[in-house]
Design an enzyme around this catalytic site. Structure first.
Site, mmCIF file in Angstrom:
data_model
loop_
_atom_site.group_PDB
_atom_site.id
_atom_site.type_symbol
_atom_site.label_atom_id
_atom_site.label_comp_id
_atom_site.label_asym_id
_atom_site.label_seq_id
_atom_site.Cartn_x
_atom_site.Cartn_y
_atom_site.Cartn_z
ATOM 1 C CB CYS A 2 -0.869 -0.041 1.299
ATOM 2 S SG CYS A 2 -1.912 -1.478 1.370
ATOM 3 N NE ARG A 27 5.116 1.321 -1.304
ATOM 4 C CZ ARG A 27 5.978 1.139 -0.267
ATOM 5 N NH1 ARG A 27 7.106 1.745 -0.761
ATOM 6 N NH2 ARG A 27 5.970 0.555 0.721
ATOM 7 C CD1 TRP A 73 -0.434 -6.053 -3.455
ATOM 8 C CD2 TRP A 73 -0.606 -6.696 -1.447
ATOM 9 N NE1 TRP A 73 -0.226 -7.005 -3.650
ATOM 10 C CE2 TRP A 73 -0.224 -7.605 -2.473
ATOM 11 C CE3 TRP A 73 -0.748 -7.096 -0.297
ATOM 12 C CZ2 TRP A 73 0.244 -9.029 -1.997
ATOM 13 C CZ3 TRP A 73 -0.370 -8.282 0.332
ATOM 14 C CH2 TRP A 73 0.107 -9.472 -0.718
ATOM 15 C CG ASN A 98 0.563 2.205 3.651
ATOM 16 O OD1 ASN A 98 -0.563 2.362 3.081
ATOM 17 N ND2 ASN A 98 1.396 2.734 3.412
ATOM 18 N N GLY A 99 -0.550 -1.118 6.586
ATOM 19 C CA GLY A 99 -0.221 -2.145 7.678
ATOM 20 C C GLY A 99 -1.524 -2.733 7.992
ATOM 21 C CD GLU A 482 17.182 -13.569 -8.568
ATOM 22 O OE1 GLU A 482 16.414 -13.856 -7.533
ATOM 23 O OE2 GLU A 482 16.710 -12.450 -8.802
ATOM 24 C CE LYS A 486 13.655 -11.548 -10.245
ATOM 25 N NZ LYS A 486 14.567 -11.281 -8.989
ATOM 26 C CD GLU A 489 9.661 -11.908 -9.256
ATOM 27 O OE1 GLU A 489 9.077 -11.324 -8.211
ATOM 28 O OE2 GLU A 489 10.959 -11.897 -9.142
ATOM 29 C CG HIS A 505 19.128 -37.789 -5.235
ATOM 30 N ND1 HIS A 505 19.581 -39.081 -4.978
ATOM 31 C CD2 HIS A 505 20.277 -37.222 -5.577
ATOM 32 C CE1 HIS A 505 20.757 -39.086 -4.951
ATOM 33 N NE2 HIS A 505 21.228 -37.779 -5.479
ATOM 34 C CE LYS A 604 11.371 -3.222 -5.980
ATOM 35 N NZ LYS A 604 12.085 -4.305 -6.464
HETATM 36 C C1 F6R Z 1 11.765 -11.127 -6.370
HETATM 37 C C2 F6R Z 1 11.876 -9.901 -5.434
HETATM 38 C C3 F6R Z 1 11.384 -10.371 -4.110
HETATM 39 C C4 F6R Z 1 12.036 -9.565 -2.885
HETATM 40 C C5 F6R Z 1 11.501 -9.924 -1.503
HETATM 41 C C6 F6R Z 1 12.522 -9.474 -0.303
HETATM 42 O O1 F6R Z 1 12.073 -10.636 -7.566
HETATM 43 O O2 F6R Z 1 11.865 -8.833 -5.576
HETATM 44 O O3 F6R Z 1 11.550 -11.887 -3.773
HETATM 45 O O4 F6R Z 1 13.444 -9.852 -3.267
HETATM 46 O O5 F6R Z 1 10.151 -9.628 -1.346
HETATM 47 O O6 F6R Z 1 12.222 -7.939 -0.452
HETATM 48 P P1 F6R Z 1 13.500 -6.989 -0.001
HETATM 49 O O7 F6R Z 1 14.934 -7.191 -0.584
HETATM 50 O O8 F6R Z 1 12.774 -5.513 -0.257
HETATM 51 O O9 F6R Z 1 13.426 -7.220 1.600
#
Ligand code: F6R
Length: 609
Positions: A2, A27, A73, A98-99, A482, A486, A489, A505, A604
């Protein structure tokens, strides 16, 4: 997640609020709204994009000198207009939040008994009614807010306006970031500096438990006990360019391409410190790091994968045992405390609730040696840590982390080097060799970016698939993780990553001609093992997509496609191999037509549990 923006001025603030909300779009959100005080409280809310809410506000002729806006959100209650913020009590109090309020059920019951009716399923609406309740008992808006927040359990950043008090807005913070922006004859509140950077760079970060009164003329801040408090004014250096798309189609594409610069800027900190020096991590670092005998890394998502790479470096270079935990698991685990352990949190945003809570838990066990690796100055996690390294990636807007990840790796490499030096485990010659590797890194990353046309061709084939496997070994296994994260997501293709030796395995059962298998296979000590693992896949008809450097001597053959990554770049190879997997995910998503910068259901910064 949010986002909040609020403004009080001598001019129409509606365009400022809309602009601020647009800057917060990155975000992640699913509805947006704003409320203004213009003799009465007027509100507009829409599910979907800010632009839709903006069109409605324009159509209804919204204009006012005081207002608050929000991007939501969904957590409590679905994505509906009635759950979107602002929430209003009795046509007088409007509030954005927010929260999460944990005791909202009890408060709701209590307020119902007092005659309040609820229009939404949110936890937020109780706060609006609670403030209204105290207001109707004779408190002014600020006092009513201060009384109300004392009764809330949970996390909040709040901005509130009242039609009977058009000369101010009030705000409160606990567990979620909130700042006040200082203008000339106008002032602002926001959850993120990027929302107001077009109107001011002078900001005050509210502290836990603070409340604030914001008028055109100034700001008064009160601490958790309600006493007047002085807070430092910061001048934000967030660049407007980092918030604009420029010639790129997506922020993710822009941020992938910014990596040579972001990495070079982060390396500059190491060069400025004269190499691997405790000074990189703060004034007290020498004393705190000197006798470290173990390292515990805590993070989520991509940042957790950066931690997994770091474990190889810290153990191999510094000879110190290193454990890496997902923050949301660590915080609920019975942990054996060790006062000489260094607890490292890694977080792009510095706000991730699970990482913050894991840090608080570690501190509660007596861990005083805490280090945050973070990309957002003044965010909550570095503020709660004894030592800090700020990566210099610049604002990262795309939900999928890219440049933050590779700059975190640089920071963690510098940490491994520094710990090694403090223990006398690094000779001058080795340090010089590692610094030389760092110096070449931006160039190697640029070479990896130049592979884009070949990767586009692969991505088009991926776009038709529903599943993919990623394989790596050793320090490149986290890069496989990773790559899979990527891809899933942003393209919504289901992807899994395994250490290549683990294939037989279990996961080998999945392999057939419909399962593309991506392999990260640079020329390192495990290359021959990876080559055998590849044969196991080929023998089952799996199609292989191999990223191998020139020294790996991988040949193309039926069902085995190879892209040559830059020549062997030694210990920093994981950083370079992160680039092609980012590009593969980006182009696969593009080919599938997904919303690359705002993937469905994601946000985000994840400020809820
Ligand atoms: C994936 C991604 C998330 C963040 C995770 C932690 O592309 O961006 O997996 O890495 O939500 O976020 P931070 O680094 O802000 O604590």
């Amino acid at each position: 997640m949010c986002g909040i923006v609020g403004a009080i001025a001598d001019r129409d603030v509606v365009p400022l609020l809309i602009d601020g909300l647009k800057r917060l779009e990155y975000r992640g959100y699913d509805s947006a709204g704003l409320a203004v005080v213009d003799g009465e409280v007027r509100r507009v809310r829409r599910t979907g994009r800010v632009a839709e809410m903006e069109a409605a506000a324009q159509a209804e002729g919204f204009r006012a000198a005081l207002g608050i806006g929000h991007t939501r959100w969904a957590t409590h209650g679905g994505v509906t207009e009635s759950n979107a913020h602002p929430h209003i009590s009795h046509g007088e109090i409007a509030l954005v939040h927010n929260g999460i309020i944990e005791n909202h059920e009890q408060q709701r019951e209590r307020l119902r008994a007092l005659g309040y009716a609820f229009e939404s399923q949110t936890d937020t609406e109780v706060i609006a009614h609670l403030i209204h309740h105290y207001r109707s008992q004779g408190d002014d808006l600020l006092a009513a807010l201060q009384r109300a927040v004392r009764e809330l359990d949970g996390a909040y950043a709040l901005a509130v306006v009242d039609k009977r008090e058009p000369g101010r807005l009030v705000a409160a913070r606990m567990g979620c970031p909130l700042l006040v922006g200082l203008g000339e004859g106008e002032n602002f509140v926001a959850s993120d500096v990027s929302a107001i950077v077009s109107v001011t760079r002078r900001v005050i970060y509210l502290e836990e438990g603070d409340t604030a009164e914001v008028t055109r003329q100034g700001v008064r801040i009160f601490d958790a006990e309600g006493r007047p408090a002085q807070r430092e004014v910061h001048v934000s250096d967030v660049s407007l360019a980092s918030l604009e798309l420029g010639p790129y189609r997506h922020f993710m594409q822009k941020e992938i391409h910014e990596q040579p610069r972001a990495i070079a800027d982060t390396i500059e900190a190491v060069v400025d410190a004269g190499g691997f020096s405790p000074a990189l991590f703060g004034a007290d670092a020498q004393a705190l790091l000197r006798d470290v005998d173990r390292v515990q890394i805590l993070a989520c998502g991509t940042s957790h994968y950066a931690g997994l790479v770091a474990r190889y470096w810290i153990e191999a270079i510094a000879g110190i045992p290193c454990a890496v935990d997902i923050a949301s698991e660590y915080r609920y685990r019975k942990v054996v405390a060790d006062p000489r352990q260094l607890v490292v949190t890694i977080s792009q945003s510095g706000e991730t609730l699970d990482t913050m809570e894991a840090l608080k838990y570690a501190k509660s066990l007596g861990h005083a040696k805490t280090l945050a690796i973070c990309n957002v100055p003044e965010s909550a996690i570095p503020r709660a840590s004894a030592l800090v390294f700020y990566t210099r990636a610049g604002a990262e807007i795309g939900v999928a982390s890219t440049k933050a990840f590779t700059t975190q790796l640089v920071a963690l490499f510098a940490l491994a080097g520094t710990l090694a030096r403090l223990r006398g485990a690094l000779t001058e010659a080795q340090q010089a060799e590692y610094l030389e590797a760092l110096r070449h890194l931006p160039g190697s990353v640029q070479h990896a970016l130049n592979l884009e046309p070949q990767i586009v061709a692969w991505a088009e084939r991926f776009a038709t698939k529903e599943h993919a496997l990623f394989l790596g070994r050793g320090v490149h296994y986290p890069i496989a993780l990773e790559g899979a994260l990527k891809l899933k997501e942003i393209s919504y293709i289901h992807a899994e990553a395994y250490p290549a030796g683990e294939l037989k395995h279990g996961p080998l059962a999945l392999v057939d001609s419909e399962m593309p298998v991506v392999v990260i296979a640079p020329n390192d000590s495990l290359l021959e093992k990876v080559k055998s693992n590849i044969q196991e896949v080929r023998a089952r008809g799996g199609e292989m997509f191999v990223f191998a450097d020139a020294d790996s001597h991988f040949g193309e053959s039926e069902g085995v496609h190879v892209i040559r990554t830059p020549r062997h770049v030694g210990v920093l190879s994981p950083v370079v191999h992160a680039i092609p997997v980012q590009l593969l995910a980006y182009h696969a998503a593009l080919a599938r037509g997904t919303d690359v910068d705002k993937p469905r259901n994601l946000a985000k910064s994840v400020t809820v549990e």
